[in-house]
Structure formats: structure tokens, C-alpha cells
Enzyme design. Sequence first.
Site, PDB file in Angstrom:
ATOM      1  N   ASP A  39      -6.961  -6.361   3.891  1.00  0.00           N
ATOM      2  CA  ASP A  39      -6.283  -5.057   3.911  1.00  0.00           C
ATOM      3  C   ASP A  39      -6.427  -4.459   5.303  1.00  0.00           C
ATOM      4  O   ASP A  39      -7.545  -4.228   5.769  1.00  0.00           O
ATOM      5  CB  ASP A  39      -6.973  -4.169   2.856  1.00  0.00           C
ATOM      6  CG  ASP A  39      -6.365  -2.782   2.749  1.00  0.00           C
ATOM      7  OD1 ASP A  39      -5.291  -2.544   3.327  1.00  0.00           O
ATOM      8  OD2 ASP A  39      -6.983  -1.940   2.061  1.00  0.00           O
ATOM      9  N   GLY A  40      -5.276  -4.218   5.939  1.00  0.00           N
ATOM     10  CA  GLY A  40      -5.284  -3.586   7.259  1.00  0.00           C
ATOM     11  C   GLY A  40      -4.577  -4.427   8.302  1.00  0.00           C
ATOM     12  O   GLY A  40      -5.013  -5.541   8.604  1.00  0.00           O
ATOM     13  N   GLY A  41      -3.438  -3.938   8.772  1.00  0.00           N
ATOM     14  CA  GLY A  41      -2.717  -4.640   9.832  1.00  0.00           C
ATOM     15  C   GLY A  41      -2.094  -5.958   9.397  1.00  0.00           C
ATOM     16  O   GLY A  41      -1.867  -6.843  10.227  1.00  0.00           O
ATOM     17  N   MET A  75     -12.253   4.639  -1.155  1.00  0.00           N
ATOM     18  CA  MET A  75     -13.030   4.768   0.085  1.00  0.00           C
ATOM     19  C   MET A  75     -13.746   6.106  -0.007  1.00  0.00           C
ATOM     20  O   MET A  75     -13.413   7.075   0.699  1.00  0.00           O
ATOM     21  CB  MET A  75     -12.084   4.709   1.286  1.00  0.00           C
ATOM     22  CG  MET A  75     -11.623   3.286   1.581  1.00  0.00           C
ATOM     23  SD  MET A  75     -10.097   3.234   2.513  1.00  0.00           S
ATOM     24  CE  MET A  75      -8.916   3.332   1.185  1.00  0.00           C
ATOM     25  N   MET A  93      -9.216   8.289  -0.595  1.00  0.00           N
ATOM     26  CA  MET A  93     -10.093   8.640   0.541  1.00  0.00           C
ATOM     27  C   MET A  93     -10.648  10.047   0.354  1.00  0.00           C
ATOM     28  O   MET A  93      -9.917  10.943  -0.085  1.00  0.00           O
ATOM     29  CB  MET A  93      -9.306   8.575   1.847  1.00  0.00           C
ATOM     30  CG  MET A  93      -8.629   7.225   2.086  1.00  0.00           C
ATOM     31  SD  MET A  93      -7.911   7.155   3.731  1.00  0.00           S
ATOM     32  CE  MET A  93      -6.960   5.622   3.615  1.00  0.00           C
ATOM     33  N   SER A 124       0.854  -1.183   0.000  1.00  0.00           N
ATOM     34  CA  SER A 124       0.000   0.000   0.000  1.00  0.00           C
ATOM     35  C   SER A 124       0.893   1.237   0.000  1.00  0.00           C
ATOM     36  O   SER A 124       1.617   1.489   0.961  1.00  0.00           O
ATOM     37  CB  SER A 124      -0.896  -0.006   1.244  1.00  0.00           C
ATOM     38  OG  SER A 124      -1.585   1.218   1.303  1.00  0.00           O
ATOM     39  N   GLY A 163      -1.449   1.589   9.443  1.00  0.00           N
ATOM     40  CA  GLY A 163      -0.825   1.376  10.744  1.00  0.00           C
ATOM     41  C   GLY A 163      -1.766   0.977  11.867  1.00  0.00           C
ATOM     42  O   GLY A 163      -1.414   1.089  13.035  1.00  0.00           O
ATOM     43  N   HIS A 193      -8.184   1.319  -4.516  1.00  0.00           N
ATOM     44  CA  HIS A 193      -9.160   1.067  -3.451  1.00  0.00           C
ATOM     45  C   HIS A 193      -9.846   2.386  -3.107  1.00  0.00           C
ATOM     46  O   HIS A 193      -9.281   3.238  -2.449  1.00  0.00           O
ATOM     47  CB  HIS A 193      -8.409   0.487  -2.238  1.00  0.00           C
ATOM     48  CG  HIS A 193      -9.267   0.276  -1.028  1.00  0.00           C
ATOM     49  ND1 HIS A 193      -8.720   0.069   0.225  1.00  0.00           N
ATOM     50  CD2 HIS A 193     -10.612   0.228  -0.866  1.00  0.00           C
ATOM     51  CE1 HIS A 193      -9.708  -0.093   1.100  1.00  0.00           C
ATOM     52  NE2 HIS A 193     -10.857   0.011   0.467  1.00  0.00           N
ATOM     53  N   MET A 198     -12.063  -5.908   4.640  1.00  0.00           N
ATOM     54  CA  MET A 198     -11.203  -5.020   5.438  1.00  0.00           C
ATOM     55  C   MET A 198     -10.932  -5.651   6.797  1.00  0.00           C
ATOM     56  O   MET A 198     -11.852  -6.090   7.492  1.00  0.00           O
ATOM     57  CB  MET A 198     -11.871  -3.660   5.628  1.00  0.00           C
ATOM     58  CG  MET A 198     -11.972  -2.806   4.376  1.00  0.00           C
ATOM     59  SD  MET A 198     -10.389  -2.419   3.612  1.00  0.00           S
ATOM     60  CE  MET A 198      -9.555  -1.481   4.900  1.00  0.00           C
ATOM     61  N   GLY A 225      -9.510   3.900   6.525  1.00  0.00           N
ATOM     62  CA  GLY A 225      -9.227   5.317   6.762  1.00  0.00           C
ATOM     63  C   GLY A 225      -7.768   5.631   7.049  1.00  0.00           C
ATOM     64  O   GLY A 225      -7.293   6.687   6.674  1.00  0.00           O
ATOM     65  N   PHE A 226      -7.071   4.720   7.702  1.00  0.00           N
ATOM     66  CA  PHE A 226      -5.685   4.997   8.087  1.00  0.00           C
ATOM     67  C   PHE A 226      -4.823   3.748   7.994  1.00  0.00           C
ATOM     68  O   PHE A 226      -5.320   2.637   8.227  1.00  0.00           O
ATOM     69  CB  PHE A 226      -5.640   5.519   9.535  1.00  0.00           C
ATOM     70  CG  PHE A 226      -6.403   6.792   9.718  1.00  0.00           C
ATOM     71  CD1 PHE A 226      -5.809   8.021   9.439  1.00  0.00           C
ATOM     72  CD2 PHE A 226      -7.733   6.768  10.118  1.00  0.00           C
ATOM     73  CE1 PHE A 226      -6.530   9.204   9.579  1.00  0.00           C
ATOM     74  CE2 PHE A 226      -8.466   7.945  10.255  1.00  0.00           C
ATOM     75  CZ  PHE A 226      -7.855   9.166   9.984  1.00  0.00           C
ATOM     76  N   ASP A 255      -4.813   3.838  -2.121  1.00  0.00           N
ATOM     77  CA  ASP A 255      -6.004   4.153  -1.316  1.00  0.00           C
ATOM     78  C   ASP A 255      -6.528   5.545  -1.638  1.00  0.00           C
ATOM     79  O   ASP A 255      -5.834   6.542  -1.430  1.00  0.00           O
ATOM     80  CB  ASP A 255      -5.644   4.093   0.171  1.00  0.00           C
ATOM     81  CG  ASP A 255      -5.380   2.678   0.631  1.00  0.00           C
ATOM     82  OD1 ASP A 255      -6.273   1.836   0.446  1.00  0.00           O
ATOM     83  OD2 ASP A 255      -4.290   2.422   1.176  1.00  0.00           O
ATOM     84  N   HIS A 296      -1.155  -1.044  -4.442  1.00  0.00           N
ATOM     85  CA  HIS A 296      -2.466  -0.734  -3.875  1.00  0.00           C
ATOM     86  C   HIS A 296      -2.505   0.766  -3.566  1.00  0.00           C
ATOM     87  O   HIS A 296      -1.655   1.283  -2.844  1.00  0.00           O
ATOM     88  CB  HIS A 296      -2.633  -1.561  -2.598  1.00  0.00           C
ATOM     89  CG  HIS A 296      -3.942  -1.399  -1.905  1.00  0.00           C
ATOM     90  ND1 HIS A 296      -5.079  -2.106  -2.255  1.00  0.00           N
ATOM     91  CD2 HIS A 296      -4.305  -0.616  -0.851  1.00  0.00           C
ATOM     92  CE1 HIS A 296      -6.072  -1.773  -1.446  1.00  0.00           C
ATOM     93  NE2 HIS A 296      -5.636  -0.856  -0.586  1.00  0.00           N
TER      94      HIS A 296
HETATM   95  C1  DX5 Z   1      -6.657   1.515   5.250  1.00  0.00           C
HETATM   96  C2  DX5 Z   1      -6.151   1.261   3.872  1.00  0.00           C
HETATM   97  C3  DX5 Z   1      -5.012   0.313   3.779  1.00  0.00           C
HETATM   98  C4  DX5 Z   1      -3.759   0.725   4.490  1.00  0.00           C
HETATM   99  C5  DX5 Z   1      -3.167  -0.538   5.048  1.00  0.00           C
HETATM  100  O1  DX5 Z   1      -7.882   2.148   5.185  1.00  0.00           O
HETATM  101  O2  DX5 Z   1      -7.183   0.752   3.051  1.00  0.00           O
HETATM  102  O3  DX5 Z   1      -4.719  -0.025   2.435  1.00  0.00           O
HETATM  103  O4  DX5 Z   1      -2.815   1.370   3.692  1.00  0.00           O
HETATM  104  O5  DX5 Z   1      -2.068  -0.190   5.804  1.00  0.00           O
HETATM  105  P1  DX5 Z   1      -1.522  -1.095   6.978  1.00  0.00           P
HETATM  106  O6  DX5 Z   1      -0.974  -2.361   6.367  1.00  0.00           O
HETATM  107  O7  DX5 Z   1      -0.467  -0.235   7.579  1.00  0.00           O
HETATM  108  O8  DX5 Z   1      -2.657  -1.380   7.917  1.00  0.00           O
HETATM  109 ZN    ZN Z   2      -6.633  -0.091   1.093  1.00  0.00          ZN
END
Ligand code: DX5
Ligand code: ZN
Length: 233
Positions: A190-192, A85, A54, A25, A162, A83, A154, A159-160, A52, A50
Site C-alpha cells: 500500500d502506497g505509490g 492508522m 486516520m 483506496s 499520492g 486499514h 507499507m 498518512g497520505f 483508510d 480499501h
Molecule cells: C496511505 C494509505 C494508502 C493510500 C494509498 O497512508 O494507507 O491506502 O490511499 O494511496 P496511493 O496509492 O496514492 O499512494
Molecule cells: Zn491504506
Amino acid sequence: MSPLRYKVYPKTMKKNHSNTLVYPSILSGDFGRLAEEAKSLEQAGADAIHIDIMDGHFVPNLTFGPKAVSAINRATNIFLDVHMMIYNPYDYVEAFVSAGADRITFHFEATEDVEDTLEFIRKCGIEAGLAFRPETSFSMVPKYLTMCDLILLMTVSPGFGGQEFMPEVLEKVELTRKFCEKQEIKIQVDGGINAETGAMCVKAGANVLVSGDYLYKQAPSVKQGIASLKELS
Ligand code: DX5
Ligand code: ZN
């Protein structure tokens, strides 16, 4: 209004020896040098980038628009996984297709026109993906499986970058995989995602791992991080 330039030859994704695809990402990268960042992800062995998008409404953060996607597209020859959002995703499909998106994934929760939007994305000659927030029930998923190329489940609230992985989503991954056993569909998380949580997701049936902070901030290098996630199968 100028006619939409349909993408006739979407870029193909790199093949790798395992079945697990790894999409870094770029949200976790340096926004001041986006093109170089994208090039180095391509060289580090990413299967796609990827990106994002937003809007500050559907999620409380603002990121990239079509111009940034276009800059990444010009700098690389890699598959671009966009992606969205954002609310009203239908209205932005053409702009992102023209910018070079190879797949657009939008949120089930962001529009009442899910079917029309999926259909329109495919009509533009690129792949369509549908994303679900962690709290959205699996019961909403099956209806759309034949209408899209990828389901994004998800594993954090969008949204963020990390944030911490939400293990409760694993059950939804398993159920989706059971439903898709005979289909080609990709299941993305996607996420963490790191080596540990990625392994849990792959075991549950995911085959596309998106990762931001782990690759940029935790792994010894982005290249080694990508390689360690690809080994999960
Ligand atoms: C969050 C994004 C993710 C984000 C994942 O809303 O959709 O794509 O960049 O980042 P990490 O892997 O740090 O959670
Ligand atoms: Zn994403």
C-alpha cells in the site's frame, strides 16, 4: 451497552482470473459523494474497497470514522478492507465491525496489544490484518503470521495518498513471502502502487495491491487501471 452484532456472513471477495487482488483506496476518491464513488469502484471490477482510517495522532491526518464505513457498506455489496492508522485500535474494533468491515488491519507500531487485538478481530467473525511501517524490521513479522489473514507492508510512510513508492520495502516483501510459502496468508502492499511498482511487488511476492492516485489520477480510467494491475502476476 448494546451487544456487538457479529457479522455471521462476511462478504466474499470477487474471484479474478489472476492471483493478484486489486483494492482501490477510496481515500483518493471524492469525499462529497462517497456512496457513488464506492458503487463505481464495485462496478469497475475492484476485488475490495480499501478504506483508510486516520486519527491525526498515529499519522498526521484525519479521514473516516465508522459512519463513513457504514455508508459505503450500505451502498455496496463488496468486501470492505479497513486499514486503521490509529492508536488504541482494540477500542475501535467493535464500531468498525458493526459498520460493515470485512477485514480490519491495524498497525503493529500503534499498540502493545497486538495479539489480543488480532484475536478480538477474528472473534468478531471478520478477517484480521497486521500492518508494518516501512522502517519496521522484517524480524517483527514472523511471530504474527499464524495469527492473521493478511500482512500489510507499507510502501510509503502511512498518512497520505499520492506519495512515492519506497523500493527498499521490496526486500521485506520477499522475506515475508519466503516465510509464508506454505501458508494461505495474503501479502498486501500500500502506497505509490502503479503498473510499474505493482509489478515489482508482485514479483517479490505480494498478492494484494492497494492503489489510490494511480487509479484515480494516472490510469486512463479506474476500470482500466484496475484491469492493468490485475494482469500482474
Ligand atoms: C496511505 C494509505 C494508502 C493510500 C494509498 O497512508 O494507507 O491506502 O490511499 O494511496 P496511493 O496509492 O496514492 O499512494
Ligand atoms: Zn491504506
